[in-house]
Design an enzyme around this catalytic site. Structure first.
Site, PDB file in Angstrom:
ATOM      1  N   GLY A  90      24.582  28.056 -16.473  1.00 28.11           N
ATOM      2  CA  GLY A  90      26.009  28.327 -16.360  1.00 28.11           C
ATOM      3  C   GLY A  90      26.596  27.655 -15.131  1.00 28.11           C
ATOM      4  O   GLY A  90      26.178  26.568 -14.771  1.00 28.11           O
ATOM      5  N   MET A  91      27.547  28.305 -14.494  1.00 26.06           N
ATOM      6  CA  MET A  91      28.182  27.780 -13.281  1.00 26.06           C
ATOM      7  C   MET A  91      28.851  26.450 -13.529  1.00 26.06           C
ATOM      8  O   MET A  91      28.784  25.548 -12.705  1.00 26.06           O
ATOM      9  CB  MET A  91      27.135  27.575 -12.158  1.00 26.06           C
ATOM     10  N   CYS A  92      29.433  26.283 -14.703  1.00 25.62           N
ATOM     11  CA  CYS A  92      30.115  25.015 -14.935  1.00 25.62           C
ATOM     12  C   CYS A  92      31.486  25.268 -15.566  1.00 25.62           C
ATOM     13  O   CYS A  92      31.914  24.538 -16.435  1.00 25.62           O
ATOM     14  CB  CYS A  92      29.255  24.091 -15.783  1.00 25.62           C
ATOM     15  N   GLY A  93      32.133  26.304 -15.129  1.00 27.22           N
ATOM     16  CA  GLY A  93      33.493  26.566 -15.581  1.00 27.22           C
ATOM     17  C   GLY A  93      33.530  26.901 -17.054  1.00 27.22           C
ATOM     18  O   GLY A  93      32.650  27.569 -17.586  1.00 27.22           O
ATOM     19  N   TYR A  95      33.097  24.956 -19.510  1.00 29.19           N
ATOM     20  CA  TYR A  95      32.430  23.895 -20.283  1.00 29.19           C
ATOM     21  C   TYR A  95      31.825  24.391 -21.595  1.00 29.19           C
ATOM     22  O   TYR A  95      32.114  23.874 -22.670  1.00 29.19           O
ATOM     23  CB  TYR A  95      31.365  23.244 -19.395  1.00 29.19           C
TER      24      TYR A  95
END
Lengths: 315, 146
Positions: A90-93, A95
């Site tokens: 995760g940690m990709c907005g 996306y």
């Protein structure tokens, strides 16, 4: 004093979060550079090969005697497969959410069609909780070295398509336009069909250079027309050439889609982490202001207390 | 010469675009043998085998490119080669080609001794290396380098 202590503890925790997000931004930026390089290198090949395949399909669906099973559309669409390419982490907005929603939207438009997902990447697992059927899950590595990774995926897609389990196979991925812009996309992979709805007929990469029916028609007129008609000659034979060429070029398409998805993922993560770092900076400065106010208020109160005590003694 | 027909030629691999320019003619190794394509060739699709591409430019100079397999699509005024790998003659290094050849030949010898080994994969590799070597020699001959 209790209040200042609490604030300083928060400042500390936020600054350490900021350090982490900044480090992640750096890592994502480095990975992005590599991913972009890879995606741009193969884009010409992927686009040219997709054009070739579309030409061939234009002929297969025309009146020619050439009819390859992978090129011919079926009259009725009962079941489709969607190869969903997501990230592992995760940690990709937004996306992952964006590409999953895009895939689900295109399912919703066709309510009579059953859809099954083939997941590539761990985050796609969230479709389980959305009551979707998942046919298979494939692992995805963060950095792709060669196209051998896509072989099992394309093999499964082709086998199930030929056995008429699926009438159509789509691939849902995120198209990399620039470091700041990524577009989720659903593309029809099988059957290779020039008459597919425009939305599903894309060449990977910049939407400005994507192939439209007009372009193909124009190409047909310009490059293929002549005294002998539009037909290609095949050497050694149409069957042999198509049997070899189509699976290979589909492989390239999936590989390219994976590269696009990777480049998009790292760009998305980089900008998400950049925002997180900025937000942390803002928060720290705000909290520092609060902290100083609280500290000052504490000192003022203390002085007031002391002077009040001194005054009481004087009286 | 101004009205002379030319071909828009493009050769790409998954890694890069190897060459893209206007040419007079090109000779490619297909599965059924070598074919030479001149302007106004009828549309054709074929499978390439490892071998040497010879390209004649507008100024009559020659380009040599080795390919390890792939496809060719001929359109009325355009030729697209989708190669698995491709190297231009000037990029080939004699030393590296020689070591690669020695290695492939050794692998083949080993494969023949061991019966369970997959000979076809080794044979393909040797073919690719030999194609590269042929390309190198052709290029050297062309440029008169010994």
């Amino acid at each position: 004093m209790a209040k200042t202590k609490e604030i300083s503890r928060r400042i500390k925790s936020i600054s350490s979060t900021k350090k982490i997000t900044r480090a992640m931004e750096m890592v994502a930026a480095a990975k992005m550079r590599k991913a972009i390089e890879a995606v741009l290198r193969t884009r010409t090949y992927a686009n040219l090969s997709w054009e070739t395949v579309l030409h061939l399909s234009a002929m297969a669906n025309g009146n020619g005697e050439l009819r390859h099973p992978l090129l011919v559309s079926r009259s009725e669409t009962k079941k489709v497969a969607i190869i969903l390419i997501t990230s592992n982490r995760g940690m990709c907005g937004a996306y992952n959410a964006a590409v999953i929603n895009k895939a689900k939207d295109s399912i919703k438009i066709h309510p009579n069609v059953e859809a099954e997902f083939i997941l590539v990447g761990k985050k796609g697992a969230s479709v389980y909780s959305q009551k979707q059927i998942v046919a298979a899950e494939f692992p995805k590595s963060d950095v792709l070295n060669n196209s051998s990774e896509v072989v099992p995926i394309i093999k499964m897609a082709i086998e199930n398509f030929l056995s008429t389990k699926y009438d159509k196979v789509f691939v849902a991925y995120t198209d990399f336009v620039s470091a700041a812009k990524q577009v989720p996309r659903v593309k029809q992979l099988l059957p290779v069909d020039i008459n597919a709805e425009d939305e599903y007929l894309g060449i990977v990469g910049d939407p400005k250079v994507s192939v439209t029916k007009d372009l193909i028609a124009q190409k047909k007129e310009k490059h293929l027309a002549g005294s002998t008609g539009f037909e290609y000659i095949f050497e050694p034979s149409p069957e042999e050439v198509l049997d070899k060429i189509i699976p290979r070029l589909l492989e390239v398409q999936i590989y390219q889609a994976l590269l696009e998805a990777n480049a998009s993922e790292h760009s998305a993560r980089m900008s998400a982490m950049h925002q997180a770092t900025e937000a942390a900076t803002d928060m720290v400065s705000e909290l520092t202001l609060f902290y100083n106010k609280a500290r000052q208020a504490g000192i003022t109160a203390e002085i007031a207390e002391i002077s009040a005590g001194a005054n009481a003694l004087l009286d | 010469m101004a009205d002379k027909k030319t071909i828009k030629f493009e050769i790409v691999t998954p890694e890069r675009t190897v060459l893209s320019k206007e040419i007079m003619q090109v000779t490619v190794p297909t599965q059924d043998g070598e074919i030479t394509i001149l302007p106004e060739h009828i549309p054709l699709v074929s499978i390439l085998k490892p071998g040497v591409l010879e390209i004649k430019s507008l100024d009559q100079s020659m380009d040599i490119i080795s390919v390890s397999g792939g496809f060719i699509e001929v359109l009325r005024d355009k030729v697209v080669v989708l190669a698995d790998t491709a190297e231009r003659g000037e990029e080939l290094d004699e030393e590296r080609v020689a070591t690669a050849k020695a290695k492939a030949e050794k692998a083949k010898a080993e494969a023949i001794n061991r019966e369970d080994y997959d000979l076809s994969a080794v044979a393909v590799r040797l073919e690719v290396v030999l194609a590269r070597e042929r390309a190198l020699h052709k290029w050297r001959k062309l440029k008169n380098i010994k």
